[in-house]
Motif scaffolding. Structure first.
Motif, short mmCIF file in Angstrom:
data_model
loop_
_atom_site.label_atom_id
_atom_site.label_comp_id
_atom_site.label_asym_id
_atom_site.label_seq_id
_atom_site.Cartn_x
_atom_site.Cartn_y
_atom_site.Cartn_z
N PRO A 95 37.75 52.14 31.92
CA PRO A 95 37.31 50.75 31.75
C PRO A 95 38.30 49.76 32.36
O PRO A 95 39.47 50.07 32.55
N GLY A 96 37.79 48.59 32.65
CA GLY A 96 38.66 47.53 33.16
C GLY A 96 38.79 47.54 34.67
O GLY A 96 38.27 48.43 35.35
N ASP A 97 39.50 46.54 35.17
CA ASP A 97 39.64 46.38 36.61
C ASP A 97 40.85 47.15 37.12
O ASP A 97 41.70 47.58 36.35
N SER A 98 40.92 47.25 38.44
CA SER A 98 42.10 47.85 39.04
C SER A 98 43.24 46.83 38.98
O SER A 98 43.08 45.72 38.48
N MET A 99 44.38 47.21 39.51
CA MET A 99 45.55 46.33 39.51
C MET A 99 45.44 45.23 40.55
O MET A 99 46.32 44.37 40.65
N LEU A 100 44.36 45.27 41.35
CA LEU A 100 44.26 44.36 42.48
C LEU A 100 44.43 42.88 42.08
O LEU A 100 45.20 42.16 42.69
N LYS A 101 43.72 42.48 41.03
CA LYS A 101 43.73 41.08 40.64
C LYS A 101 45.16 40.64 40.28
O LYS A 101 45.62 39.59 40.71
N LEU A 102 45.81 41.50 39.52
CA LEU A 102 47.18 41.23 39.12
C LEU A 102 48.08 41.02 40.34
O LEU A 102 48.94 40.14 40.37
N PHE A 103 47.87 41.85 41.36
CA PHE A 103 48.69 41.76 42.56
C PHE A 103 48.37 40.49 43.35
O PHE A 103 49.25 39.92 43.99
N LEU A 104 47.12 40.07 43.31
CA LEU A 104 46.76 38.86 44.03
C LEU A 104 47.37 37.63 43.36
O LEU A 104 47.63 36.63 44.00
N ASP A 105 47.62 37.75 42.04
CA ASP A 105 48.24 36.65 41.31
C ASP A 105 49.76 36.71 41.33
O ASP A 105 50.42 35.91 40.68
N ALA A 106 50.33 37.70 42.04
CA ALA A 106 51.78 37.85 42.08
C ALA A 106 52.40 36.60 42.68
O ALA A 106 51.73 35.89 43.42
N PRO A 107 53.67 36.26 42.41
CA PRO A 107 54.64 37.07 41.65
C PRO A 107 54.37 37.09 40.15
O PRO A 107 53.94 36.11 39.58
N SER A 108 54.67 38.26 39.59
CA SER A 108 54.52 38.43 38.15
C SER A 108 55.87 38.25 37.49
O SER A 108 56.90 38.38 38.14
N PRO A 139 47.17 48.66 45.19
CA PRO A 139 46.76 48.16 43.87
C PRO A 139 45.34 48.56 43.48
O PRO A 139 45.08 48.87 42.32
N GLU A 140 44.42 48.60 44.44
CA GLU A 140 43.03 48.95 44.14
C GLU A 140 42.91 50.35 43.57
O GLU A 140 41.93 50.68 42.91
N THR A 147 45.10 52.98 26.65
CA THR A 147 46.37 53.37 26.06
C THR A 147 47.56 53.07 26.96
O THR A 147 48.70 53.36 26.61
N GLY A 148 47.30 52.52 28.14
CA GLY A 148 48.39 52.06 29.00
C GLY A 148 48.71 52.95 30.19
O GLY A 148 49.35 52.51 31.13
N GLU A 149 48.28 54.22 30.17
CA GLU A 149 48.63 55.07 31.30
C GLU A 149 47.87 54.63 32.55
O GLU A 149 46.70 54.30 32.49
N MET A 150 48.59 54.67 33.67
CA MET A 150 47.95 54.35 34.94
C MET A 150 47.13 55.56 35.40
O MET A 150 47.56 56.70 35.24
N VAL A 151 45.98 55.27 35.97
CA VAL A 151 45.12 56.33 36.50
C VAL A 151 44.97 56.12 37.99
O VAL A 151 44.63 55.03 38.44
N LEU A 152 45.26 57.16 38.76
CA LEU A 152 45.16 57.05 40.21
C LEU A 152 43.79 57.51 40.68
O LEU A 152 43.33 58.59 40.30
N VAL A 153 43.15 56.69 41.50
CA VAL A 153 41.84 57.07 42.03
C VAL A 153 41.87 57.09 43.56
O VAL A 153 42.85 56.66 44.17
N ALA A 199 55.26 53.47 49.35
CA ALA A 199 54.14 52.62 48.93
C ALA A 199 54.43 51.97 47.58
O ALA A 199 54.13 50.79 47.37
N LEU A 200 55.05 52.73 46.68
CA LEU A 200 55.44 52.15 45.38
C LEU A 200 56.41 50.99 45.59
O LEU A 200 56.30 49.94 44.96
N GLY A 201 57.36 51.19 46.50
CA GLY A 201 58.33 50.14 46.81
C GLY A 201 57.64 48.90 47.36
O GLY A 201 57.96 47.77 46.97
N ALA A 202 56.67 49.11 48.25
CA ALA A 202 55.95 47.98 48.85
C ALA A 202 55.17 47.23 47.77
O ALA A 202 55.09 46.00 47.78
N MET A 203 54.62 47.98 46.83
CA MET A 203 53.86 47.32 45.76
C MET A 203 54.76 46.55 44.81
O MET A 203 54.43 45.45 44.37
N LEU A 204 55.92 47.14 44.48
CA LEU A 204 56.87 46.44 43.61
C LEU A 204 57.35 45.15 44.28
O LEU A 204 57.49 44.12 43.63
N TYR A 205 57.61 45.25 45.58
CA TYR A 205 58.02 44.08 46.36
C TYR A 205 56.97 42.98 46.22
O TYR A 205 57.28 41.83 45.92
#
Lengths: 471, 246
Positions: A95-108, A139-140, A147-153, A199-205
C-alpha cells in the motif's frame, strides 16, 4: 498480437480491477483472486506488436528473478503468465506511494535522510544477500510497508549471479536510470553489487540537497561525465549538513567501486553510527575539484574500460563482512582478550575489507538503580569505551572500519544478539570463560549467543593449563 | 513433480550407482534415462540390468545410438566405439539385447520431451553442440522443454518468442528457472563418460512445480572403473577420458 489488459478481464483466475499506474514499459493493475485475501497487483509489460526486444527481455528477467526472492524487502509473487495469452506478474500489493514524491519534495530534514537512508540500505543488503543486484535503484522503485520496511520493486534490469543473465547477451548499450546509474554500469558492467551502493549515494545526495549529484543528463554522453567530474559537495548546497553525512554520501559516490562502501550493510552501519564515521578529505570539501584535477582525471578516465569487479555478489559480501567482537574487559580476562585481538588480526589477513565492531556490555541490574560510576568515581560507560579503544590498539584497520560500542543490558547475551541482528553482522567473535560446574548449570553468555544468533559465531577459549585445570 | 534425467551411462557401474544414490536424496518422483546405457564401459550387464529394473519400477527409457548398435551394428561409429561395442555385445543376455533394441526414440511427460540426440530426426543421432544446432529441434516440435544427451557436454539453450536461440551459461548445482516465455533445450551431461573437463558424473533434476532445472555433478570412484576398463582390455583412451573428464 495478444490480449491487452482491461478492467473486468479475467485471466488464470485473476480479475483485473482499476489501472493503478501506467509507466513507459508496463501497466500496473489492481487484481483480485478467489484464493487470495491480500490485495494484489498485476504488472503487464507494454509489448508493442513486432520486435520489442528490451521490454520482452526485461520482463523475462523479472520473471526469472522475482519468484526466487523472499523476505520483507521484496513483494511476494503469487502468479506469472507467459506470452501465450498475456504476459504478467502478480504480486502482493504494497500500500501507499513510492518514495518518488518524497524525493521531489527534497531536501528533507536531516533526521529523515538518515533514517530513510538506513532503511533503504537495509533493503538493498537483503537483496544482495539473495545474490541479486538491482541495477536500477531509484525513488520510484522503493515502496514502504506499513511496518516501515522498504520494498524493492522492478527487477527488469537486475542481475542474479546464479542464473543466466538474459540481458547481457542481448544488448550492448548501458541500461539504467541516468541520474542514479553507476560509472561502471555506463561501462557495461552488470556484476558489481557496489553499483547499487552508488545509486544509494545518489539518492541520499538528492534527498539531502534536493539536487541530483550529476544533474539529469538526457543523453548517454552526459552520463559518461561522472567518470571524471565530481559532484558539488552537499555541504556547499546545504551548509548545515553534517560533515559525517557528506563523508557517507561522497564515499558511496566514488567513481572506483573499490573506494565506495563495499557492502550496503557497511553503509547502513555508518548511517546508524554517525559519531563513529571517520572523516576524511571528503567530509571537509566545500567545492568541486579544480580544473587541473578534473582535466587529469579526464585524461585518465576517458579511456578506462572498466573497474575490477567481484566474482559474484556473494563473494563481494563475504569479502567485506561486518564482524562483532565482544570483548570482556575485566581484569581476569586479559589473556582471553589478547587472544581475541590476535584472532581479529589473523582474520584481517584473509578478509582485508572486513569491518570490526568492538562491543562491550555493561551488565545492569533489573531492580536496583544502577550506579553509573565505578568505585573510583569514573563514569562507567566512558571508562569502558576507553578500555575498548585500548584493547583495539594494534588492530591495523585504516580509515573507518573499526568502531566501539558499549551496550547496557540486564542480559549480556541478548544485547550482543540484538546488536548483531540490527547491524547485519556476519560473524561474532567472542571469548568463553573456562569450564566450571557453575557455568555448566547457569549457562554462559557465549553458549547463549551461539545458540540464538542468526550469524556465525566463533568462540575463543584459552587452553587450560595443568594447574588451572586442577584448581 | 521432480524428475531426474540421466543420460549416457555407458556401462559405468560406479558412476551410475553414485548418481542413483544421489537421486535418492533429492525427493525425485520420476526417473528418465536418455539412452546409451551400454557402450565404452566395462559393466554393460549390470548397468543394463539396473536400467531394466528401474524401467520396471516406472522409469522412462529412450534409446541411444549405442543401445541400438547392440542388435544392429552401426558403421558410422568411430573405431573406439566399435571395438567397445564388439566387446559388449557377447556379454549381454538375449533379454537385455531385446530390451535395448526395443526402446522407443522419444518419451513425453506433459510439455517435456525426452530424446537421446535431437528432437529432429532422432534416429540420425545428431549432436546438439551449439545454439544454432538446436534450432531444428525447436522447429519440429511444440514441446516447451526438450531434454537430450548424446553430446556428453551439458548445455542449456533457449528459444525466445521471436525464435531467436541463445546458449545460456549453466550455474552448476543451482536451479535455473525455465521461464515459460521461452522454450528450452537442455543437453544433460553424461553419467558415465563426461567430456566437459570435469570427471564427476553428470545428470539433471527438473522440478515441474517450481519450473526449475538443476544440472548436477556427483563424484564417483573413477579409479575402480578405470581399473576394470584396463583389465577388460578396452581401449586405453577410454580410461584416460574417465580420469580427465575430457
Amino acid at each position: 498480437m495478444r490480449t491487452r489488459p482491461q478492467t473486468g478481464m479475467e485471466i488464470d483466475g485473476f480479475t483485473l480491477g482499476e489501472k493503478l499506474h501506467e509507466g513507459g514499459f508496463a501497466t500496473i493493475w489492481d487484481v483480485t483472486h478467489a484464493l487470495y485475501r491480500t490485495p494484489l497487483v498485476m504488472k503487464v509489460p507494454k509489448i508493442m506488436d513486432g520486435d520489442d526486444g528490451p521490454t520482452i527481455v526485461g520482463f523475462e528477467v523479472e520473471q526469472m528473478i522475482l519468484p526466487r526472492l523472499t523476505g520483507v524487502h521484496v513483494p511476494r509473487v503469487v502468479g506469472v503468465g507467459d506470452f501465450t495469452a498475456m504476459p504478467y506478474i502478480v504480486t502482493e500489493r504494497i500500500p501507499g506511494d513510492s518514495m518518488l514524491k518524497l524525493f521531489l519534495d527534497a531536501p528533507s530534514p536531516l533526521s529523515e535522510v538518515i533514517e530513510l537512508g538506513a532503511r533503504m540500505a537495509a533493503a538493498v543488503h537483503d537483496l544482495h544477500r539473495q545474490h541479486v543486484i538491482h541495477l536500477d535503484l531509484k525513488p520510484e522503485n522503493f515502496l514502504q510497508r506499513p511496518t516501515g520496511e522498504m520494498v524493492l520493486v522492478d527487477y527488469g534490469l537486475s542481475r542474479h549471479d546464479q542464473i543466466p543473465d538474459l540481458l547481457a547477451e542481448e544488448f550492448t548499450i548501458p541500461m539504467g536510470t541516468f541520474p542514479y546509474i553507476a560509472p561502471e554500469q555506463y561501462l557495461r558492467s552488470r556484476i558489481d553489487p557496489r553499483s547499487d551502493i552508488f545509486a544509494l549515494g545518489a539518492m541520499l545526495y538528492q534527498l539531502a540537497t534536493g539536487k541530483y549529484p550529476f544533474g539529469k543528463p538526457e543523453k548517454l554522453r552526459g552520463v559518461k561525465k561522472r567518470l571524471w567530474r565530481d559532484p558539488v559537495p552537499p555541504r556547499a548546497l546545504v551548509p548545515d549538513l553534517p560533515e559525517w553525512l557528506q563523508e557517507i554520501i561522497l564515499r558511496a559516490l566514488e567513481v572506483d567501486p573499490a573506494r565506495r562502501y563495499q557492502t550496503a550493510a557497511q553503509m547502513m552501519f555508518d548511517l546508524t553510527h554517525p559519531t563513529q564515521v571517520k572523516l576524511t578529505d571528503r567530509a571537509a570539501k566545500l567545492q568541486q575539484d579544480g580544473f587541473g584535477t578534473v582535466f587529469r582525471r579526464w585524461r585518465k578516465m576517458r579511456r578506462v574500460k572498466g573497474f575490477a569487479a567481484p566474482a559474484s555478489v556473494q563473494s563481494q559480501i563475504s569479502r567485506a563482512p561486518i564482524m562483532l567482537v565482544a570483548v570482556d574487559l575485566s581484569h581476569e580476562m586479559e589473556r582471553l582478550a589478547d587472544q581475541l585481538r590476535l584472532n581479529v588480526q589473523r582474520m584481517l589477513v584473509t578478509e582485508p575489507d572486513m569491518r570490526v565492531a568492538c562491543v562491550n556490555v555493561i551488565k545492569t541490574h533489573r531492580m536496583a538503580i544502577d550506579n553509573v560510576l565505578d568505585d573510583e568515581g569514573n563514569h562507567m560507560h566512558v571508562s569502558r569505551l576507553v578500555g575498548l579503544k585500548h584493547w583495539a590498539e594494534g588492530i591495523d584497520l585504516g580509515e573507518d572500519r573499526l568502531t566501539y560500542t558499549v551496550l547496557e543490558n540486564t542480559d549480556p547475551a541478548a544485547a550482543i544478539i540484538d546488536y548483531a541482528r540490527h547491524n547485519h553482522v556476519d560473524h561474532i567473535l567472542m571469548g568463553a570463560r573456562g569450564h566450571s560446574t557453575t557455568r555448566r548449570y547457569l549457562g554462559s553468555v557465549s553458549s547463549q549467543v551461539v545458540a540464538e544468533s542468526h550469524c556465525s559465531v566463533t568462540v575463543i577459549r584459552l587452553r587450560e593449563t595443568e594447574d588451572s585445570a586442577a584448581a | 513433480m521432480r524428475i531426474a534425467i540421466l543420460t549416457d551411462i555407458h556401462a559405468n557401474r560406479e558412476a551410475f550407482a553414485a548418481v542413483l544414490a544421489d537421486v535418492d536424496q533429492r525427493k525425485v518422483q520420476q526417473i528418465v534415462l536418455l539412452g546409451d546405457i551400454v557402450g565404452y564401459g566395462p559393466d554393460p550387464e549390470w548397468c543394463c540390468a539396473r536400467a531394466m529394473q528401474l524401467a520396471g519400477a516406472g522409469a522412462l527409457v529412450v534409446q541411444g545410438n549405442h543401445d541400438a548398435a547392440v542388435a544392429k551394428p552401426d558403421t558410422s561409429m568411430n573405431i573406439t566405439a566399435r571395438r567397445a561395442m564388439d566387446w559388449t555385445r557377447p556379454r549381454l543376455s538375449p533379454g537385455q539385447v531385446a530390451f535395448l533394441s526395443g526402446l522407443p526414440m522419444t518419451h513425453r511427460i506433459g510439455d517435456l520431451l525426452f530424446v537421446h540426440a535431437s528432437a529432429n530426426d532422432p534416429q540420425d543421432w545428431i549432436y546438439v553442440t551449439s545454439a544454432q544446432r538446436a534450432m531444428p529441434s525447436f522447429r519440429v516440435c511444440q514441446d516447451r522443454v526438450i531434454f537430450c544427451g548424446h553430446v556428453h557436454v551439458p548445455r542449456l539453450i533457449s528459444c525466445d518468442i521471436n525464435n531467436r536461440v541463445a546458449e545460456q551459461p549453466i550455474p552448476m548445482g543451482n536451479p535455473v528457472p525455465l521461464i515459460r516465455s521461452r522454450r528450452w533445450l537442455a543437453v544433460v551431461g553424461a553419467v558415465g563418460q563426461p567430456r566437459d573437463g570435469r570427471p564427476q558424473a553428470g545428470y539433471a533434476v527438473m522440478d515441474t512445480v517450481r519450473n526449475e532445472l538443476s544440472f548436477m555433478r556427483v563424484p564417483y570412484d573413477t579409479a575402480t572403473t578405470v581399473a576394470k576398463l584396463r583389465a577388460a582390455g578396452l581401449p586405453e583412451s577410454l580410461a584416460m577420458r574417465l580420469q580427465s573428464g575430457a
